[in-house]
Design a protein around this motif. Structure first.
Motif, PDB file in Angstrom:
ATOM      1  N   ASN A 226       0.892  -0.925   0.152  1.00  0.00           N
ATOM      2  CA  ASN A 226      -0.184  -0.357  -0.315  1.00  0.00           C
ATOM      3  C   ASN A 226       0.636   1.205   0.076  1.00  0.00           C
ATOM      4  O   ASN A 226       1.291   1.387   1.071  1.00  0.00           O
ATOM      5  CB  ASN A 226      -0.636   0.073   1.218  1.00  0.00           C
ATOM      6  CG  ASN A 226      -1.949   1.126   1.702  1.00  0.00           C
ATOM      7  OD1 ASN A 226      -2.239   1.766   0.346  1.00  0.00           O
ATOM      8  ND2 ASN A 226      -1.522   1.654   2.543  1.00  0.00           N
ATOM      9  N   ILE A 227       0.997   2.191  -1.373  1.00  0.00           N
ATOM     10  CA  ILE A 227       2.211   2.893  -1.060  1.00  0.00           C
ATOM     11  C   ILE A 227       1.681   4.361  -0.568  1.00  0.00           C
ATOM     12  O   ILE A 227       0.505   4.672  -1.294  1.00  0.00           O
ATOM     13  CB  ILE A 227       2.054   3.248  -2.758  1.00  0.00           C
ATOM     14  CG1 ILE A 227       2.568   2.142  -3.066  1.00  0.00           C
ATOM     15  CG2 ILE A 227       3.314   4.380  -3.093  1.00  0.00           C
ATOM     16  CD1 ILE A 227       2.513   2.119  -4.917  1.00  0.00           C
TER      17      ILE A 227
ATOM     18  N   VAL B 111      -1.160  -1.219  -4.438  1.00  0.00           N
ATOM     19  CA  VAL B 111      -2.177  -0.405  -3.453  1.00  0.00           C
ATOM     20  C   VAL B 111      -1.956   1.187  -3.532  1.00  0.00           C
ATOM     21  O   VAL B 111      -0.904   1.574  -2.930  1.00  0.00           O
ATOM     22  CB  VAL B 111      -2.602  -1.754  -2.527  1.00  0.00           C
ATOM     23  CG1 VAL B 111      -3.957  -1.197  -1.692  1.00  0.00           C
ATOM     24  CG2 VAL B 111      -3.394  -2.681  -2.592  1.00  0.00           C
ATOM     25  N   GLN B 112      -3.121   1.785  -3.895  1.00  0.00           N
ATOM     26  CA  GLN B 112      -2.908   2.993  -2.966  1.00  0.00           C
ATOM     27  C   GLN B 112      -3.894   3.480  -2.651  1.00  0.00           C
ATOM     28  O   GLN B 112      -5.399   2.752  -3.323  1.00  0.00           O
ATOM     29  CB  GLN B 112      -2.811   4.450  -4.607  1.00  0.00           C
ATOM     30  CG  GLN B 112      -2.008   5.185  -4.232  1.00  0.00           C
ATOM     31  CD  GLN B 112      -3.629   6.403  -4.343  1.00  0.00           C
ATOM     32  OE1 GLN B 112      -4.554   6.256  -4.704  1.00  0.00           O
ATOM     33  NE2 GLN B 112      -3.164   7.475  -4.221  1.00  0.00           N
TER      34      GLN B 112
ATOM     35  N   TYR C 209      -0.804   4.101 -11.393  1.00  0.00           N
ATOM     36  CA  TYR C 209       0.408   2.551 -11.082  1.00  0.00           C
ATOM     37  C   TYR C 209      -0.545   1.394 -10.151  1.00  0.00           C
ATOM     38  O   TYR C 209      -0.160   0.977 -10.340  1.00  0.00           O
ATOM     39  CB  TYR C 209       1.243   3.433 -10.318  1.00  0.00           C
ATOM     40  CG  TYR C 209       2.397   4.784 -10.486  1.00  0.00           C
ATOM     41  CD1 TYR C 209       3.700   3.820 -11.387  1.00  0.00           C
ATOM     42  CD2 TYR C 209       2.402   5.511 -10.260  1.00  0.00           C
ATOM     43  CE1 TYR C 209       4.364   4.527 -12.082  1.00  0.00           C
ATOM     44  CE2 TYR C 209       3.397   6.161 -11.005  1.00  0.00           C
ATOM     45  CZ  TYR C 209       3.588   5.813 -12.049  1.00  0.00           C
ATOM     46  OH  TYR C 209       5.380   6.848 -12.151  1.00  0.00           O
ATOM     47  N   ALA C 210      -1.309   2.042  -9.930  1.00  0.00           N
ATOM     48  CA  ALA C 210      -2.423   1.210  -8.640  1.00  0.00           C
ATOM     49  C   ALA C 210      -3.021   0.185  -9.088  1.00  0.00           C
ATOM     50  O   ALA C 210      -3.282   0.322 -10.245  1.00  0.00           O
ATOM     51  CB  ALA C 210      -2.995   1.335  -7.991  1.00  0.00           C
ATOM     52  N   GLU C 211      -3.121  -1.436  -8.890  1.00  0.00           N
ATOM     53  CA  GLU C 211      -3.686  -1.858  -9.018  1.00  0.00           C
ATOM     54  C   GLU C 211      -5.164  -1.882  -7.725  1.00  0.00           C
ATOM     55  O   GLU C 211      -6.025  -3.087  -9.024  1.00  0.00           O
ATOM     56  CB  GLU C 211      -3.073  -3.869  -8.856  1.00  0.00           C
ATOM     57  CG  GLU C 211      -1.596  -3.379  -9.611  1.00  0.00           C
ATOM     58  CD  GLU C 211      -0.640  -4.187 -10.297  1.00  0.00           C
ATOM     59  OE1 GLU C 211      -0.360  -5.101 -10.904  1.00  0.00           O
ATOM     60  OE2 GLU C 211      -0.458  -4.754  -8.682  1.00  0.00           O
ATOM     61  N   ALA C 212      -4.769  -2.017  -7.171  1.00  0.00           N
ATOM     62  CA  ALA C 212      -6.219  -1.773  -5.749  1.00  0.00           C
ATOM     63  C   ALA C 212      -6.300  -1.118  -4.913  1.00  0.00           C
ATOM     64  O   ALA C 212      -4.755   0.197  -4.873  1.00  0.00           O
ATOM     65  CB  ALA C 212      -6.302  -2.801  -5.160  1.00  0.00           C
ATOM     66  N   VAL C 213      -7.191   0.165  -5.378  1.00  0.00           N
ATOM     67  CA  VAL C 213      -7.351   1.156  -4.301  1.00  0.00           C
ATOM     68  C   VAL C 213      -8.512   1.170  -3.380  1.00  0.00           C
ATOM     69  O   VAL C 213      -9.680   0.948  -3.480  1.00  0.00           O
ATOM     70  CB  VAL C 213      -7.812   2.688  -5.757  1.00  0.00           C
ATOM     71  CG1 VAL C 213      -8.398   3.657  -4.674  1.00  0.00           C
ATOM     72  CG2 VAL C 213      -6.730   2.334  -6.707  1.00  0.00           C
ATOM     73  N   PHE C 214      -8.041   1.067  -2.093  1.00  0.00           N
ATOM     74  CA  PHE C 214      -8.718   1.868  -1.056  1.00  0.00           C
ATOM     75  C   PHE C 214      -8.926   3.132  -0.534  1.00  0.00           C
ATOM     76  O   PHE C 214      -8.428   4.067  -1.152  1.00  0.00           O
ATOM     77  CB  PHE C 214      -7.632   1.373  -0.036  1.00  0.00           C
ATOM     78  CG  PHE C 214      -7.451  -0.194   0.732  1.00  0.00           C
ATOM     79  CD1 PHE C 214      -8.386  -1.212  -0.302  1.00  0.00           C
ATOM     80  CD2 PHE C 214      -5.746  -0.338   1.299  1.00  0.00           C
ATOM     81  CE1 PHE C 214      -7.880  -2.797  -0.228  1.00  0.00           C
ATOM     82  CE2 PHE C 214      -6.095  -2.137   1.599  1.00  0.00           C
ATOM     83  CZ  PHE C 214      -6.128  -3.074   0.774  1.00  0.00           C
ATOM     84  N   THR C 215     -10.778   2.966  -0.992  1.00  0.00           N
ATOM     85  CA  THR C 215     -10.894   4.199  -0.775  1.00  0.00           C
ATOM     86  C   THR C 215     -12.493   5.037   0.109  1.00  0.00           C
ATOM     87  O   THR C 215     -12.751   3.626   0.649  1.00  0.00           O
ATOM     88  CB  THR C 215     -11.609   4.865  -2.580  1.00  0.00           C
ATOM     89  OG1 THR C 215     -12.265   5.937  -1.978  1.00  0.00           O
ATOM     90  CG2 THR C 215     -12.660   3.604  -2.869  1.00  0.00           C
ATOM     91  N   ALA C 216     -12.676   6.086   0.210  1.00  0.00           N
ATOM     92  CA  ALA C 216     -13.496   6.091   1.388  1.00  0.00           C
ATOM     93  C   ALA C 216     -15.139   6.417   1.017  1.00  0.00           C
ATOM     94  O   ALA C 216     -14.653   8.317  -0.170  1.00  0.00           O
ATOM     95  CB  ALA C 216     -12.817   7.088   2.431  1.00  0.00           C
ATOM     96  N   GLN C 217     -15.500   6.662   0.234  1.00  0.00           N
ATOM     97  CA  GLN C 217     -17.219   7.424   0.180  1.00  0.00           C
ATOM     98  C   GLN C 217     -18.053   7.297   0.363  1.00  0.00           C
ATOM     99  O   GLN C 217     -17.839   5.801   0.933  1.00  0.00           O
ATOM    100  CB  GLN C 217     -17.637   6.806  -1.587  1.00  0.00           C
ATOM    101  CG  GLN C 217     -16.658   7.953  -2.474  1.00  0.00           C
ATOM    102  CD  GLN C 217     -14.859   7.145  -3.028  1.00  0.00           C
ATOM    103  OE1 GLN C 217     -15.363   5.503  -2.573  1.00  0.00           O
ATOM    104  NE2 GLN C 217     -14.148   7.664  -2.941  1.00  0.00           N
TER     105      GLN C 217
ATOM    106  N   ARG D 192      -9.693  -1.015 -17.210  1.00  0.00           N
ATOM    107  CA  ARG D 192     -10.438  -1.159 -15.755  1.00  0.00           C
ATOM    108  C   ARG D 192     -10.026  -2.499 -15.584  1.00  0.00           C
ATOM    109  O   ARG D 192     -10.558  -2.508 -14.175  1.00  0.00           O
ATOM    110  CB  ARG D 192     -12.285  -0.976 -16.113  1.00  0.00           C
ATOM    111  CG  ARG D 192     -12.622  -0.816 -15.121  1.00  0.00           C
ATOM    112  CD  ARG D 192     -12.612   0.211 -14.178  1.00  0.00           C
ATOM    113  NE  ARG D 192     -13.553   0.739 -12.993  1.00  0.00           N
ATOM    114  CZ  ARG D 192     -13.557  -0.282 -12.077  1.00  0.00           C
ATOM    115  NH1 ARG D 192     -12.118  -1.365 -12.370  1.00  0.00           N
ATOM    116  NH2 ARG D 192     -13.870  -0.262 -10.273  1.00  0.00           N
ATOM    117  N   ASP D 193      -9.905  -3.281 -16.018  1.00  0.00           N
ATOM    118  CA  ASP D 193     -10.222  -4.570 -15.674  1.00  0.00           C
ATOM    119  C   ASP D 193      -8.819  -4.742 -14.876  1.00  0.00           C
ATOM    120  O   ASP D 193      -8.182  -5.749 -14.412  1.00  0.00           O
ATOM    121  CB  ASP D 193     -10.479  -6.076 -15.992  1.00  0.00           C
ATOM    122  CG  ASP D 193      -9.304  -6.119 -17.867  1.00  0.00           C
ATOM    123  OD1 ASP D 193      -8.384  -5.537 -17.764  1.00  0.00           O
ATOM    124  OD2 ASP D 193      -9.322  -6.789 -18.362  1.00  0.00           O
ATOM    125  N   GLU D 194      -7.515  -4.037 -15.171  1.00  0.00           N
ATOM    126  CA  GLU D 194      -6.557  -3.380 -13.787  1.00  0.00           C
ATOM    127  C   GLU D 194      -6.728  -3.397 -12.832  1.00  0.00           C
ATOM    128  O   GLU D 194      -5.064  -3.092 -12.073  1.00  0.00           O
ATOM    129  CB  GLU D 194      -5.715  -3.273 -15.431  1.00  0.00           C
ATOM    130  CG  GLU D 194      -5.059  -4.002 -16.437  1.00  0.00           C
ATOM    131  CD  GLU D 194      -4.061  -3.011 -17.468  1.00  0.00           C
ATOM    132  OE1 GLU D 194      -2.955  -3.302 -17.200  1.00  0.00           O
ATOM    133  OE2 GLU D 194      -4.526  -2.854 -18.320  1.00  0.00           O
TER     134      GLU D 194
END
Length: 463
Positions: free
Chosen positions: A124-125, A214-215, A229-237, A261-263
């Protein structure tokens, strides 16, 4: 018929849970939360539920608010290395800052974790925004744009180091006495604005090629970085429409970097409070909220918004605050919009944030929680979820034992692991060498040798 798309689940580990009063709750043990066995049990519960991964956040400094909140401060890579030996399948994602690390050290650490776990490492960058962290390294807090400029070069150097060791460089030919094909190991000779790194790395290329990237930033700079760069994004909505808008925004940014989008997987955070009935869930929520210390909430909110809030503000609306430029910009926007939209007092806002720091808190039955996750997933607001249990270990156990089976019955989530690496769990390809950045070595297949040409980073700034 094509197989049904399945959602992904990550367990975000905090010592006692994500609610700020978790350590005071009767189901937790703050002393045990400082032991390895506590985290082993959590990881094994997540693996029992067939979750994709577990995740450890990190801040390289002790916050001002430790008086009222539990704290462990364990270094994530150290802890995840121990968990790698105690689990077989679960992915292991560690936060590490590009602001307060060096590319060579971090490239080596993540390559080591990936090998020792059999290909289950994720990074997680983060760019680190707090003044407290900066003080521990004897520097001034870098401004927001500058942190992301450094992060771009940092990741490209790390990727080049991972690529500097060809996939088939280790031949281990006992007959000839040749252990490594040195034609497939080469320096990177990187000379950039922030770093000068010779290379090569002294650890073979990771099992996954690169650990999962991850970012977690949702500012404009964060989204630009994620799209590149990211392959998974942890986010808050907070709302379904906000989730759809965020996902659509990232989707529009991907083509400029030659990505589809599938990346990229979008995983919003949710903190589930689960009861056998709606009334029981609400009672459990009220029970844990009763442990909130207003002074702690005020300090947290003041830090988040970069404003001085006192007890005099508790029962009044949130005062006008200027937009911050150096801290967590996306969380600032989320919190201030939440307060305005729902006309919350500062006390009510503290209570809303206590369970998830801006992530959604869902109080309901297992079926209601599963319905909500399915809606966000099928409407395009999420590819999965970053599960943030209010208390550990109990809340994760309840989620695994009650919500996961419903998602499995609906065909939305796996019943068994079908791969061995974290990338396989997330349905992501193993990248070839040279996949990231102009500073990476440029082999065109996993069997070709790295090349050693002196390079400097060329940055590409997205709007």
């Amino acid at each position: 018929m094509a197989p049904q798309r399945q959602l992904h689940l990550n367990a975000f580990i905090m010592p006692n849970g994500h609610h700020e009063a978790a350590w005071r709750h009767h189901s937790t043990d703050p002393v045990r939360a400082r032991t390895l066995q506590h985290y082993v049990d959590i990881a094994r519960t997540a693996e029992r539920g067939r979750l994709d991964s577990v995740f450890l956040a990190d801040v390289v400094g002790l916050g001002d608010n430790v008086r009222h909140n539990s704290h462990s401060g364990f270094e994530p890579l150290t802890l995840l290395s121990a968990l790698a030996a105690s689990t077989e399948h679960i992915g292991l994602i560690a936060t590490a800052s590009t602001t307060y690390n060096h590319p060579y050290t971090l490239a080596r650490a993540f390559a080591s974790l990936d090998h020792l776990s059999g290909g289950r490492a994720g990074w997680n960058i983060v760019t680190s925004s707090s003044a407290i962290e900066a003080g521990n390294f004897g520097i001034e807090r870098p401004d927001h744009a500058r942190r992301y400029e450094r992060a771009e070069e940092f990741l490209e150097v790390v990727a080049a180091l991972w690529d500097s060791f060809g996939d088939d460089a280790i031949v281990a030919d006992t007959t000839s006495g040749v252990y490594a094909d040195t034609d497939r190991i080469a320096p990177i000779d990187h000379h950039g604005e922030f770093f000068d790194v010779a290379g090569p790395l002294n650890v073979p290329r990771p099992v996954q090629g690169y650990p999962l990237l991850v970012q977690a930033g949702s500012s404009e700079a964060g989204k630009a970085y994620a799209a590149r760069y990211a392959e998974a994004v942890f986010t808050a909505q907070q709302t379904l429409q906000d989730g759809i808008d965020f996902s659509d925004d990232l989707t529009r940014r991907l083509p400029r970097h030659g990505r589809s989008r599938d990346e990229l997987l979008v995983l919003p955070g949710i903190s589930p409070i689960i009861g056998s009935t709606q009334e029981e869930a609400q009672r459990l929520e009220a029970e844990i909220n009763a442990g909130i210390v207003p002074a702690y909430g005020l300090a947290q909110l003041s830090s988040m918004l970069d404003v001085e809030l006192t007890e005099e503000h508790l029962d009044a609306p949130l005062p006008h605050v200027e937009h911050i430029t150096q801290g967590n910009q996306s969380r600032f926007t989320l919190v201030t919009e939440l307060a305005r939209r729902e006309e919350l007092t500062v006390r009510q806002l503290i209570e809303r944030l206590a369970g998830g720091r801006g992530h959604r808190v869902l109080a309901g039955t297992p079926e209601q929680i599963a319905d909500d996750l399915e809606t966000w997933f099928t409407k395009g607001a999420a590819d999965g979820f970053n599960i943030m249990p209010p208390t550990y270990p109990q809340s994760l156990e309840v989620f695994v034992d009650t919500v996961v089976p419903i998602l499995q019955e609906r065909g939305l989530f796996r019943r068994e692991y079908t791969g061995t690496t974290l990338r396989e769990h997330y349905g992501l390809a193993r990248p070839q060498a040279g996949h990231i950045g102009s500073t990476s070595t440029t082999s065109t297949s996993t069997t070709s040798a790295p090349t050693s040409s002196s390079t400097s980073t060329t940055k590409e700034h997205a709007a």
